[in-house]
Design an enzyme around this catalytic site. Sequence first.
Site, mmCIF file in Angstrom:
data_model
loop_
_atom_site.group_PDB
_atom_site.id
_atom_site.type_symbol
_atom_site.label_atom_id
_atom_site.label_comp_id
_atom_site.label_asym_id
_atom_site.label_seq_id
_atom_site.Cartn_x
_atom_site.Cartn_y
_atom_site.Cartn_z
ATOM 1 C CB THR A 123 -0.916 0.001 1.245
ATOM 2 O OG1 THR A 123 -1.447 1.314 1.421
ATOM 3 C CG2 THR A 123 -0.169 -0.378 2.504
ATOM 4 C CE1 TYR A 147 -3.914 -2.172 5.333
ATOM 5 C CE2 TYR A 147 -3.293 0.012 4.566
ATOM 6 C CZ TYR A 147 -3.715 -1.272 4.301
ATOM 7 O OH TYR A 147 -3.937 -1.651 3.000
HETATM 8 N N1 LIG Z 1 -8.781 -1.166 -1.093
HETATM 9 C C1 LIG Z 1 -7.706 -0.386 -1.198
HETATM 10 O O1 LIG Z 1 -7.793 0.794 -1.588
HETATM 11 C C2 LIG Z 1 -6.344 -0.952 -0.887
HETATM 12 C C3 LIG Z 1 -5.227 -0.099 -1.016
HETATM 13 C C4 LIG Z 1 -3.958 -0.617 -0.753
HETATM 14 C C5 LIG Z 1 -3.803 -1.972 -0.416
HETATM 15 N N2 LIG Z 1 -4.886 -2.774 -0.284
HETATM 16 C C6 LIG Z 1 -4.681 -4.181 0.097
HETATM 17 O O2 LIG Z 1 -5.330 -5.037 -0.843
HETATM 18 C C7 LIG Z 1 -5.758 -6.230 -0.196
HETATM 19 C C8 LIG Z 1 -7.219 -6.485 -0.538
HETATM 20 O O3 LIG Z 1 -7.992 -5.378 -0.062
HETATM 21 P P1 LIG Z 1 -9.551 -5.252 -0.387
HETATM 22 O O4 LIG Z 1 -9.857 -3.805 -0.536
HETATM 23 O O5 LIG Z 1 -9.914 -6.196 -1.450
HETATM 24 O O6 LIG Z 1 -10.172 -5.713 1.012
HETATM 25 P P2 LIG Z 1 -11.315 -6.793 1.327
HETATM 26 O O7 LIG Z 1 -11.600 -6.675 2.792
HETATM 27 O O8 LIG Z 1 -12.456 -6.650 0.376
HETATM 28 O O9 LIG Z 1 -10.580 -8.171 1.020
HETATM 29 C C9 LIG Z 1 -9.809 -8.884 1.941
HETATM 30 C C10 LIG Z 1 -10.228 -10.344 1.861
HETATM 31 O O10 LIG Z 1 -9.384 -11.137 2.695
HETATM 32 C C11 LIG Z 1 -10.174 -12.006 3.492
HETATM 33 N N3 LIG Z 1 -9.386 -12.264 4.706
HETATM 34 C C12 LIG Z 1 -9.005 -11.359 5.646
HETATM 35 N N4 LIG Z 1 -8.237 -11.957 6.564
HETATM 36 C C13 LIG Z 1 -8.108 -13.259 6.196
HETATM 37 C C14 LIG Z 1 -7.424 -14.374 6.748
HETATM 38 N N5 LIG Z 1 -6.709 -14.269 7.873
HETATM 39 N N6 LIG Z 1 -7.514 -15.569 6.118
HETATM 40 C C15 LIG Z 1 -8.257 -15.699 4.978
HETATM 41 N N7 LIG Z 1 -8.910 -14.670 4.413
HETATM 42 C C16 LIG Z 1 -8.839 -13.465 5.012
HETATM 43 C C17 LIG Z 1 -11.479 -11.277 3.692
HETATM 44 O O11 LIG Z 1 -12.576 -12.116 4.017
HETATM 45 C C18 LIG Z 1 -11.657 -10.581 2.345
HETATM 46 O O12 LIG Z 1 -12.344 -11.395 1.426
HETATM 47 C C19 LIG Z 1 -5.497 -6.033 1.287
HETATM 48 O O13 LIG Z 1 -4.317 -6.735 1.631
HETATM 49 C C20 LIG Z 1 -5.298 -4.536 1.423
HETATM 50 O O14 LIG Z 1 -4.441 -4.218 2.488
HETATM 51 C C21 LIG Z 1 -6.165 -2.297 -0.518
HETATM 52 O O1 LIG Z 2 -16.208 10.308 3.059
HETATM 53 C C1 LIG Z 2 -15.084 10.674 2.690
HETATM 54 C C2 LIG Z 2 -14.051 9.740 2.433
HETATM 55 C C3 LIG Z 2 -12.795 10.222 2.051
HETATM 56 N N1 LIG Z 2 -12.571 11.566 1.925
HETATM 57 C C4 LIG Z 2 -11.252 12.033 1.450
HETATM 58 O O2 LIG Z 2 -11.017 11.423 0.204
HETATM 59 C C5 LIG Z 2 -9.639 11.097 0.038
HETATM 60 C C6 LIG Z 2 -9.506 9.585 -0.170
HETATM 61 O O3 LIG Z 2 -9.887 8.910 1.007
HETATM 62 P P1 LIG Z 2 -10.190 7.306 1.054
HETATM 63 O O4 LIG Z 2 -11.003 6.941 -0.121
HETATM 64 O O5 LIG Z 2 -10.714 6.998 2.411
HETATM 65 O O6 LIG Z 2 -8.754 6.671 0.828
HETATM 66 P P2 LIG Z 2 -7.370 6.908 1.604
HETATM 67 O O7 LIG Z 2 -7.572 7.384 2.985
HETATM 68 O O8 LIG Z 2 -6.503 7.765 0.702
HETATM 69 O O9 LIG Z 2 -6.756 5.439 1.715
HETATM 70 C C7 LIG Z 2 -6.906 4.449 0.708
HETATM 71 O O10 LIG Z 2 -5.781 4.430 -0.125
HETATM 72 C C8 LIG Z 2 -4.587 4.054 0.522
HETATM 73 C C9 LIG Z 2 -3.488 4.075 -0.486
HETATM 74 O O11 LIG Z 2 -3.340 5.369 -1.027
HETATM 75 C C10 LIG Z 2 -4.709 2.670 1.110
HETATM 76 O O12 LIG Z 2 -3.556 2.324 1.788
HETATM 77 C C11 LIG Z 2 -5.873 2.614 2.062
HETATM 78 O O13 LIG Z 2 -6.052 1.291 2.531
HETATM 79 C C12 LIG Z 2 -7.120 3.076 1.358
HETATM 80 O O14 LIG Z 2 -8.206 3.150 2.275
HETATM 81 C C13 LIG Z 2 -8.947 11.590 1.313
HETATM 82 O O15 LIG Z 2 -8.460 12.894 1.052
HETATM 83 C C14 LIG Z 2 -10.083 11.655 2.333
HETATM 84 O O16 LIG Z 2 -9.887 12.617 3.339
HETATM 85 C C15 LIG Z 2 -13.570 12.481 2.173
HETATM 86 O O17 LIG Z 2 -13.378 13.698 2.070
HETATM 87 N N2 LIG Z 2 -14.801 12.003 2.558
#
Ligand SMILES: NC(=O)c1ccc[n+]([C@@H]2O[C@H](COP(=O)([O-])OP(=O)(O)OC[C@H]3O[C@@H](n4cnc5c(N)ncnc54)[C@H](O)[C@@H]3O)[C@@H](O)[C@H]2O)c1
Ligand SMILES: O=c1ccn([C@@H]2O[C@H](COP(=O)(O)OP(=O)(O)O[C@H]3O[C@H](CO)[C@@H](O)[C@H](O)[C@H]3O)[C@@H](O)[C@H]2O)c(=O)[nH]1
Length: 337
Positions: A123, A147
């Site tokens: 991330t 995190y």
């Molecule tokens: N969503 C974002 O913007 C974002 C940004 C940066 C990194 N990531 C990373 O991407 C990955 C996926 O994120 P996502 O947004 O799809 O989240 P998500 O919560 O939708 O997916 C995570 C999945 O992992 C499963 N899981 C959690 N713990 C587990 C365990 N111990 N054993 C088996 N399964 C388990 C959950 O049930 C879920 O299906 C994560 O590692 C997250 O840190 C997400």
């Molecule tokens: O209701 C909302 C939600 C978000 N924001 C703003 O929108 C931007 C994006 O926020 P959000 O969508 O919550 O994402 P981030 O906080 O930037 O974090 C995301 O993106 C990261 C990587 O850039 C990942 O590590 C995190 O897991 C993921 O949640 C930020 O400026 C927030 O302050 C608002 O103003 N209102």
Amino acid sequence: MSDGEKVPVLVTGGAGYIGSHAVLALKDAGWPVAVIDNLTTGFRFAVPDDVPFYEGDIEDAALLARIFAEQGTKAIMHFAGSIIVPESVADPLKYYHNNTAKSRVLIATAVAAGVPHFIFSSTAATYGVPESSPVREDDPKSPINPYGWSKLMTEQMLADTSAAHPLNFCVLRYFNVAGADPQARTGQSTAGATHLIKVACEAALGKRDKVSVFGTDYDTPDGTGVRDYIHVSDLAAAHVHALAALVADPARSLTMNCGYGRGFSVLEVLAAVDRVTGGKVTREMGPRRAGDPAALVSDPARIRATLPWVPQHDDLDTIITHALAWEQKLSTIRPEH
Ligand SMILES: NC(=O)c1ccc[n+]([C@@H]2O[C@H](COP(=O)([O-])OP(=O)(O)OC[C@H]3O[C@@H](n4cnc5c(N)ncnc54)[C@H](O)[C@@H]3O)[C@@H](O)[C@H]2O)c1
Ligand SMILES: O=c1ccn([C@@H]2O[C@H](COP(=O)(O)OP(=O)(O)O[C@H]3O[C@H](CO)[C@@H](O)[C@H](O)[C@H]3O)[C@@H](O)[C@H]2O)c(=O)[nH]1
């Protein structure tokens, strides 16, 4: 996509938002794929019926060993984890357990079974508050929450393990992931999501009454936070290219940002939602959210130079259109949300 060998892949967290898109991308490209997920935040419906699904936890080494044997696993895409930044501040040990300690079990079991390739969901939170933007992979890593630390520790475990054992790895540091499968086969389904585009789409469809804008006094062009939003299907495609690169050259490991290298402010995102829907989402200007950097934009030069990855959906309105389509479909799958 690569014409090289397509080895069997185990996707951890494949029932979650990003993992379910990766499963589709692998399947569409002809890679044999299986999923392990404990369904804490994921959904069984997100995994196609013809993909072998193991409901279980990645800390269950015996189950992992059985899956590796049954599926002939040669690569792992590791998405499973906990992802809520404020929760990680309130309950850090949950994050060091689910993200760091359990990743250690997964890596150790992979090494013991001779699984040679590993792709890890990291991330932009590993950079903390970047000293400069756009952010490069070699810039300082100083997470400002557990995190980010839990992910950075796993990156380090992979690097050290790869140096000692026959395992190559790819760390992908995602910026802000958004949108949904263009065919609406899967999308972001979590209830109570906090991600801006998901929240704004829920508001546009009347599932919420407003969007709070967290801070209007940042040092950005319009005072609101700027982020690099990447379409989840482009991100999934990047994983498939990264896997092909690991298989093609087992001596090579990679660490790459995943973003488009351009930022949009919160107000620009809300304007785009209005443009796409023809409506007007209610905004409420509010204070900053703790721990938010002003701007977080990737320098994508390395991934563009390393992989034959060509984004297909680098357009904010497209990302929002796909997110909205999924949000509408989700109302029929899970009417309570
Ligand atoms: N969503 C974002 O913007 C974002 C940004 C940066 C990194 N990531 C990373 O991407 C990955 C996926 O994120 P996502 O947004 O799809 O989240 P998500 O919560 O939708 O997916 C995570 C999945 O992992 C499963 N899981 C959690 N713990 C587990 C365990 N111990 N054993 C088996 N399964 C388990 C959950 O049930 C879920 O299906 C994560 O590692 C997250 O840190 C997400
Ligand atoms: O209701 C909302 C939600 C978000 N924001 C703003 O929108 C931007 C994006 O926020 P959000 O969508 O919550 O994402 P981030 O906080 O930037 O974090 C995301 O993106 C990261 C990587 O850039 C990942 O590590 C995190 O897991 C993921 O949640 C930020 O400026 C927030 O302050 C608002 O103003 N209102």
